[in-house]
Design a protein around this motif. Structure first.
Motif, PDB file in Angstrom:
ATOM      1  N   ARG A 149      28.940  18.787  43.796  1.00 60.47           N
ATOM      2  CA  ARG A 149      29.607  19.808  42.992  1.00 60.47           C
ATOM      3  C   ARG A 149      28.696  21.015  42.757  1.00 60.47           C
ATOM      4  O   ARG A 149      29.150  22.160  42.794  1.00 60.47           O
ATOM      5  N   ILE A 150      27.423  20.763  42.514  1.00 62.26           N
ATOM      6  CA  ILE A 150      26.479  21.868  42.327  1.00 62.26           C
ATOM      7  C   ILE A 150      26.381  22.695  43.609  1.00 62.26           C
ATOM      8  O   ILE A 150      26.421  23.933  43.569  1.00 62.26           O
ATOM      9  N   ARG A 151      26.284  22.029  44.734  1.00 59.04           N
ATOM     10  CA  ARG A 151      26.173  22.752  46.009  1.00 59.04           C
ATOM     11  C   ARG A 151      27.453  23.519  46.333  1.00 59.04           C
ATOM     12  O   ARG A 151      27.402  24.620  46.894  1.00 59.04           O
ATOM     13  N   ALA A 152      28.589  22.939  45.968  1.00 64.72           N
ATOM     14  CA  ALA A 152      29.857  23.636  46.196  1.00 64.72           C
ATOM     15  C   ALA A 152      29.930  24.911  45.362  1.00 64.72           C
ATOM     16  O   ALA A 152      30.387  25.961  45.829  1.00 64.72           O
ATOM     17  N   ILE A 153      29.491  24.831  44.112  1.00 63.78           N
ATOM     18  CA  ILE A 153      29.463  26.012  43.239  1.00 63.78           C
ATOM     19  C   ILE A 153      28.566  27.088  43.841  1.00 63.78           C
ATOM     20  O   ILE A 153      28.924  28.266  43.893  1.00 63.78           O
ATOM     21  N   LEU A 154      27.389  26.684  44.320  1.00 57.35           N
ATOM     22  CA  LEU A 154      26.459  27.646  44.896  1.00 57.35           C
ATOM     23  C   LEU A 154      27.028  28.288  46.159  1.00 57.35           C
ATOM     24  O   LEU A 154      26.824  29.483  46.397  1.00 57.35           O
TER      25      LEU A 154
ATOM     26  N   GLU B  12      27.775  32.341  46.848  1.00 53.96           N
ATOM     27  CA  GLU B  12      27.329  33.056  48.034  1.00 53.96           C
ATOM     28  C   GLU B  12      28.496  33.694  48.764  1.00 53.96           C
ATOM     29  O   GLU B  12      28.385  34.792  49.307  1.00 53.96           O
ATOM     30  N   THR B  13      29.642  32.994  48.778  1.00 56.68           N
ATOM     31  CA  THR B  13      30.828  33.557  49.421  1.00 56.68           C
ATOM     32  C   THR B  13      31.285  34.814  48.703  1.00 56.68           C
ATOM     33  O   THR B  13      31.630  35.816  49.326  1.00 56.68           O
ATOM     34  N   THR B  14      31.266  34.776  47.364  1.00 55.83           N
ATOM     35  CA  THR B  14      31.643  35.949  46.577  1.00 55.83           C
ATOM     36  C   THR B  14      30.725  37.124  46.893  1.00 55.83           C
ATOM     37  O   THR B  14      31.168  38.255  47.080  1.00 55.83           O
ATOM     38  N   LYS B  15      29.421  36.857  46.991  1.00 51.39           N
ATOM     39  CA  LYS B  15      28.467  37.913  47.314  1.00 51.39           C
ATOM     40  C   LYS B  15      28.744  38.475  48.703  1.00 51.39           C
ATOM     41  O   LYS B  15      28.696  39.675  48.930  1.00 51.39           O
ATOM     42  N   SER B  16      29.029  37.567  49.651  1.00 49.64           N
ATOM     43  CA  SER B  16      29.277  37.988  51.027  1.00 49.64           C
ATOM     44  C   SER B  16      30.520  38.867  51.122  1.00 49.64           C
ATOM     45  O   SER B  16      30.518  39.893  51.792  1.00 49.64           O
ATOM     46  N   ILE B  17      31.579  38.474  50.439  1.00 52.26           N
ATOM     47  CA  ILE B  17      32.807  39.268  50.466  1.00 52.26           C
ATOM     48  C   ILE B  17      32.569  40.629  49.847  1.00 52.26           C
ATOM     49  O   ILE B  17      33.037  41.650  50.335  1.00 52.26           O
ATOM     50  N   SER B  18      31.810  40.671  48.787  1.00 47.31           N
ATOM     51  CA  SER B  18      31.520  41.941  48.138  1.00 47.31           C
ATOM     52  C   SER B  18      30.759  42.866  49.078  1.00 47.31           C
ATOM     53  O   SER B  18      30.982  44.067  49.093  1.00 47.31           O
ATOM     54  N   ASP B  19      29.852  42.304  49.866  1.00 46.86           N
ATOM     55  CA  ASP B  19      29.037  43.118  50.761  1.00 46.86           C
ATOM     56  C   ASP B  19      29.837  43.614  51.971  1.00 46.86           C
ATOM     57  O   ASP B  19      29.714  44.743  52.377  1.00 46.86           O
ATOM     58  N   GLU B  20      30.668  42.721  52.550  1.00 42.76           N
ATOM     59  CA  GLU B  20      31.261  42.994  53.838  1.00 42.76           C
ATOM     60  C   GLU B  20      32.643  43.641  53.765  1.00 42.76           C
ATOM     61  O   GLU B  20      33.031  44.387  54.646  1.00 42.76           O
ATOM     62  N   THR B  21      33.395  43.353  52.739  1.00 37.38           N
ATOM     63  CA  THR B  21      34.770  43.826  52.700  1.00 37.38           C
ATOM     64  C   THR B  21      35.000  44.831  51.589  1.00 37.38           C
ATOM     65  O   THR B  21      35.372  45.961  51.835  1.00 37.38           O
TER      66      THR B  21
ATOM     67  N   VAL C   5      38.889  33.412  46.099  1.00 41.39           N
ATOM     68  CA  VAL C   5      37.589  33.810  46.640  1.00 41.39           C
ATOM     69  C   VAL C   5      36.549  32.708  46.439  1.00 41.39           C
ATOM     70  O   VAL C   5      35.711  32.467  47.309  1.00 41.39           O
ATOM     71  N   LYS C   6      36.611  32.032  45.305  1.00 44.84           N
ATOM     72  CA  LYS C   6      35.629  30.985  45.007  1.00 44.84           C
ATOM     73  C   LYS C   6      35.949  29.651  45.685  1.00 44.84           C
ATOM     74  O   LYS C   6      35.155  28.716  45.615  1.00 44.84           O
ATOM     75  N   HIS C   7      37.108  29.570  46.328  1.00 45.19           N
ATOM     76  CA  HIS C   7      37.479  28.337  47.034  1.00 45.19           C
ATOM     77  C   HIS C   7      37.947  28.671  48.455  1.00 45.19           C
ATOM     78  O   HIS C   7      39.087  28.410  48.820  1.00 45.19           O
ATOM     79  N   PRO C   8      37.072  29.275  49.256  1.00 44.19           N
ATOM     80  CA  PRO C   8      37.489  29.699  50.607  1.00 44.19           C
ATOM     81  C   PRO C   8      37.710  28.518  51.540  1.00 44.19           C
ATOM     82  O   PRO C   8      37.114  27.446  51.368  1.00 44.19           O
ATOM     83  N   ASN C   9      38.589  28.729  52.512  1.00 44.15           N
ATOM     84  CA  ASN C   9      38.844  27.740  53.562  1.00 44.15           C
ATOM     85  C   ASN C   9      39.245  26.375  53.006  1.00 44.15           C
ATOM     86  O   ASN C   9      38.889  25.324  53.559  1.00 44.15           O
ATOM     87  N   ARG C  10      39.980  26.420  51.925  1.00 51.38           N
ATOM     88  CA  ARG C  10      40.428  25.179  51.275  1.00 51.38           C
ATOM     89  C   ARG C  10      41.900  25.320  50.915  1.00 51.38           C
ATOM     90  O   ARG C  10      42.295  26.289  50.263  1.00 51.38           O
TER      91      ARG C  10
ATOM     92  N   VAL D 172      38.157  32.507  55.519  1.00 44.98           N
ATOM     93  CA  VAL D 172      37.031  33.395  55.825  1.00 44.98           C
ATOM     94  C   VAL D 172      36.219  32.746  56.939  1.00 44.98           C
ATOM     95  O   VAL D 172      36.226  31.519  57.112  1.00 44.98           O
ATOM     96  N   GLU D 173      35.500  33.550  57.686  1.00 40.19           N
ATOM     97  CA  GLU D 173      34.678  33.029  58.760  1.00 40.19           C
ATOM     98  C   GLU D 173      33.497  32.279  58.197  1.00 40.19           C
ATOM     99  O   GLU D 173      32.883  32.701  57.218  1.00 40.19           O
ATOM    100  N   ALA D 174      33.189  31.159  58.801  1.00 35.65           N
ATOM    101  CA  ALA D 174      32.054  30.330  58.354  1.00 35.65           C
ATOM    102  C   ALA D 174      30.747  31.021  58.669  1.00 35.65           C
ATOM    103  O   ALA D 174      30.650  31.784  59.603  1.00 35.65           O
TER     104      ALA D 174
END
Length: 221
Positions: free
Chosen positions: A111-116, A120-129, A160-165, A219-221
């Motif tokens: 669960r901790i790793r999933a949160i992290l 990171e996905t949120t940061k990536s989306i903010s940067d790229e899109t 956004v916090k639950h991508p590819n799910r 989102v792309e892995a």
């Protein structure tokens, strides 16, 4: 190195969990009391807060609310209660996830790793899109703000916090609206249509309908 604030008042549990987390490479600051935990949080930067609901001084729900007033740091609640309303109350207070005692350390780590990963996905989306400012509750595309209602923003952030799910309508209602999942689920479809109209085309296209289940943000892995 990932830094975790751990607030737990049961010494044996605290000692065991802290050792396991450190063994996995996390840096862990532990407090037995909610007020001491909050003071530590105010004076340090953490990647995750692991918080028992029933700690003395300042209980977990109230500590979650205080943290949420100034920070978007992910919060994972630890509770001995498995009732739906207790889980909903924690999520409404601002927690990102919860785990029920007794739990396996492997589940806690997952669960901790999933949160992290979601962070990171949120940061990536903010940067790229486009930019997502969770604290200010704003979404910008090419510097221009996209006007979203409170519910639209909460729904989008949940995707956004639950991508590819694949997320069921019942899951979405519980986490975004916070009421019984037996309620009318077509409200989700209505708000997804609103989002698709407002978001940039490439992002809107990634919000996929999963037939017979609900929706998935791809989102792309």
């Amino acid at each position: 190195m990932t830094r975790i604030l751990f607030v737990e008042d049961e010494p044996n549990i605290a000692r065991f969990v802290k050792l396991e987390l450190e063994h996995e490479g996390f840096t862990v600051d532990h407090k037995l009391d909610g007020r001491e935990g909050y003071e530590l949080f105010q004076n340090n930067n953490y990647d995750v807060v692991l918080l028992d609901v029933m700690v003395p001084g300042l209980n977990g729900m109230e500590l979650t609310r205080r943290i949420r007033k100034t920070s978007t740091t992910p919060i994972l609640l630890v509770t001995a209660r498995d009732a739906v309303m207790d889980r909903v109350s924690g999520l409404e207070a601002g927690a990102d996830d919860y785990i029920v005692k007794p739990f396996a350390i492997e589940e806690l780590l997952a669960r901790i790793r999933a949160i992290l990963r979601r962070v990171e996905t949120t940061k990536s989306i903010s940067d790229e899109t486009f930019q997502i400012d969770e604290k200010a509750r704003r979404v910008l595309s090419q510097g221009k703000e996209i006007e979203l209602t409170k519910t639209e923003f909460d729904l989008w952030l949940y995707f956004v916090k639950h991508p590819n799910r694949a997320l069921t309508r019942a899951q979405i209602i519980e986490h975004v609206w916070g009421f019984d999942a037996e309620a009318e689920t077509n409200v989700v479809d209505v708000y997804v249509r609103h989002l698709r109209k407002k978001l940039p085309q490439n992002v809107s296209d990634a919000l996929q309908t999963v037939r017979g289940i609900g929706y998935m943000y791809e989102v792309e892995a």
